[in-house]
Design a protein around this motif. Sequence first.
Motif, PDB file in Angstrom:
ATOM      1  N   CYS A  87       0.773  -1.215   0.114  1.00  0.00           N
ATOM      2  CA  CYS A  87       0.261  -0.051   0.077  1.00  0.00           C
ATOM      3  C   CYS A  87       0.917   1.135   0.077  1.00  0.00           C
ATOM      4  O   CYS A  87       1.879   1.196   0.679  1.00  0.00           O
ATOM      5  CB  CYS A  87      -1.029   0.135   1.067  1.00  0.00           C
TER       6      CYS A  87
ATOM      7  N   TRP B 203      -5.242  -2.989   6.887  1.00  0.00           N
ATOM      8  CA  TRP B 203      -5.520  -3.755   5.760  1.00  0.00           C
ATOM      9  C   TRP B 203      -7.187  -4.372   6.206  1.00  0.00           C
ATOM     10  O   TRP B 203      -7.286  -5.006   7.191  1.00  0.00           O
ATOM     11  CB  TRP B 203      -4.872  -4.769   5.479  1.00  0.00           C
TER      12      TRP B 203
ATOM     13  N   CYS C   7      -6.440  -1.216   1.550  1.00  0.00           N
ATOM     14  CA  CYS C   7      -5.630  -0.389   2.494  1.00  0.00           C
ATOM     15  C   CYS C   7      -6.492   0.705   2.754  1.00  0.00           C
ATOM     16  O   CYS C   7      -7.114   1.371   2.104  1.00  0.00           O
ATOM     17  CB  CYS C   7      -4.358  -0.261   1.589  1.00  0.00           C
TER      18      CYS C   7
END
Length: 123
Positions: free
Chosen positions: A22, A36, A96
């Motif tokens: 991410c 996450w 994310c």
Amino acid sequence: QVELVESGGGWVRPGGSLRLSCTSSSFTLTNFAVAWFRQGPGKEREGVACIVNDEKTTYYADSVKGRFTISRDKAKNTVTLQMSSLKPEDTAVYYCAADSWQYGLGHSNYELWGQGTQVTVSS
């Protein structure tokens, strides 16, 4: 404008590994708690892992403890989710998320989100 960008999803056999990343071109992720989340087919979105902006505190869902590891790479402005011993039930779109004040997995009130990356675990 996409605030966070995920990468690294794909297909893997059960027992395999994947690493998700991410990153952001607009925000310095070390200033944020980053988490996450995932949403599997027919399932509600759930928090998977979170790293607080102190860089030391992490949280994991019970379903992934011991198999997933979340970490930061400050130089690359990236947060990585290393996933090992993957199971078919890990199949989901992984998102994310980042927030400058909140953290944890018990809510999804994060201010920044990515568009998600698909992870498929099957034989």
